[in-house]
Write a protein that holds these residues in place. Structure first.
Motif, PDB file in Angstrom:
ATOM      1  N   ARG A   1      33.853 106.912  83.561  1.00 11.69           N
ATOM      2  CA  ARG A   1      34.488 105.974  82.623  1.00 11.69           C
ATOM      3  C   ARG A   1      36.007 105.963  82.797  1.00 11.69           C
ATOM      4  O   ARG A   1      36.642 104.899  82.711  1.00 11.69           O
ATOM      5  N   ALA A   2      36.590 107.117  83.065  1.00 15.19           N
ATOM      6  CA  ALA A   2      38.030 107.176  83.286  1.00 15.19           C
ATOM      7  C   ALA A   2      38.414 106.439  84.568  1.00 15.19           C
ATOM      8  O   ALA A   2      39.420 105.717  84.605  1.00 15.19           O
ATOM      9  N   ARG A   3      37.609 106.595  85.600  1.00 13.05           N
ATOM     10  CA  ARG A   3      37.900 105.883  86.848  1.00 13.05           C
ATOM     11  C   ARG A   3      37.752 104.379  86.653  1.00 13.05           C
ATOM     12  O   ARG A   3      38.526 103.584  87.204  1.00 13.05           O
ATOM     13  N   HIS A   4      36.745 103.988  85.873  1.00  9.77           N
ATOM     14  CA  HIS A   4      36.553 102.567  85.611  1.00  9.77           C
ATOM     15  C   HIS A   4      37.734 101.991  84.831  1.00  9.77           C
ATOM     16  O   HIS A   4      38.241 100.901  85.150  1.00  9.77           O
ATOM     17  N   GLU A   5      38.190 102.709  83.838  1.00 14.00           N
ATOM     18  CA  GLU A   5      39.328 102.230  83.055  1.00 14.00           C
ATOM     19  C   GLU A   5      40.563 102.055  83.940  1.00 14.00           C
ATOM     20  O   GLU A   5      41.294 101.055  83.827  1.00 14.00           O
TER      21      GLU A   5
END
Length: 331
Positions: free
Chosen positions: A38-42
């Motif tokens: 999720r952090a990489r996606h953000e």
């Protein structure tokens, strides 16, 4: 089970029946798996992709095909193709991944599964002439090991981000595909085969812009099992590397397509092969078996292998893909 004459020093069916393949589970998620992605996606969603359309390169099958460039994470500029209907409004959009041989042209991914569709066909970093990057090997055996010492530097994570940035670029280039765009779109479709199938399984759980996906012979499924199976694909390079670097097993846990599939709730069609020398079938089926949402399985007799029935299986896959996306994304 299919029986093929081959010269591989191992059995590309790995002695598995369809029943056995259908029971192969996904590895459990390591601590922080979802938070990591999720952090990489953000971070990828915050990239200003600044897409640019190139000149018209060809027109066929009711579409116009242009070159396209866009920016991905780390400020890397990537290339690929943009496909637009020759006439009429756009009603659907697709992001189309590619195999580990890279992509030199749009090829058989055009025509698209639905009429009046637009698509972006990106070359992820290091792959294909349009996305070569200094320092990243452009051959699969080297590419799959690039940055593998850490989950934060492994190139596969950046390749997943390249797909998210490609979706952002497509929305910017064809704004009617985005929220409030007026096209009545039920989310983007994703198509990916082999390398692109594994990347898709890793990318899609975290991105609500996608409405449905089709993954063909997806790689990166069930790494603990793959590390025990000889093959002729990029997995063999990882197997060899792991012998001298056993700690890489922990890094690979964060890039397991079957583990990620357990978070994928979008309708997904998986075409998995019973015999495949490049992507071991147990890993392919593990991706399908773990899917958390609506799922459909098309069983192929073989993947990454020329055989007498190949044309018929390709035709059946094209028909299944068209029906599937028509059901889940069609108007």
């Amino acid at each position: 089970m299919p029986s093929f004459v081959h010269e591989f020093p191992f059995d590309p069916s790995y002695g598995c029946t369809l029943e056995e393949l259908s029971a192969i589970p996904a590895p459990s998620a390591p601590d922080g798996f979802a938070d990591f992605w999720r952090a990489r996606h953000e971070a990828a969603r915050n990239v200003a992709t600044e897409p640019e359309i190139g000149p018209l390169e060809s027109e066929r099958d009711g579409v116009r095909i242009h070159g396209v460039t866009f920016t991905s994470v780390g400020g890397v500029r990537l290339g690929g193709w943009l496909v637009l209907p020759s006439d009429g409004a756009v009603r659907q959009g697709f992001v189309v991944g590619h195999g580990y041989g890279g992509r030199q042209e749009p090829g058989p991914d055009v025509p698209l599964p639905l009429p009046a569709a637009a698509a972006i066909l990106p070359c992820v970093r290091g792959m294909g002439a349009r996305s070569l990057q200094a320092g990243i090997p452009d051959v699969s055996d080297g590419h799959v090991l690039h940055g593998i010492g850490s989950r934060d530097t492994y190139v596969i994570g950046d390749c997943v981000a390249d797909l998210w940035c490609a979706a952002s670029a497509l929305h910017e280039l064809v704004p009617e595909l985005g929220p409030g765009g007026g096209a009545g779109v039920r989310g983007l479709g994703y198509l990916g085969e082999s390398f692109g199938g594994g990347l898709g399984a890793l990318a899609l759980p975290w991105d609500d812009r996608f409405g449905a996906a089709q993954l063909t012979v997806p790689t990166f499924g069930n790494h603990p099992l793959r590390l025990t199976l000889p093959c002729a694909g990029s997995g063999e390079s990882v197997r060899r590397y792991r012998r001298g670097h056993p700690e890489v097993t922990e890094v690979l846990r964060y890039f397991d397509a079957a583990t990620a599939a357990g978070f994928l709730e979008r309708p997904t069609l998986v075409a998995a092969a019973l015999f495949d020398p490049s992507v071991p079938p147990p890993g392919q089926f593990a991706v399908h078996n773990a899917l958390a949402g609506e799922r459909e399985l098309l069983v192929l007799s073989a993947g990454h292998f020329e055989h007498a029935g190949l044309a018929d299986e390709v035709a059946a896959l094209v028909a299944a893909r068209t029906r599937f996306f028509g059901e889940w994304l069609g108007r």
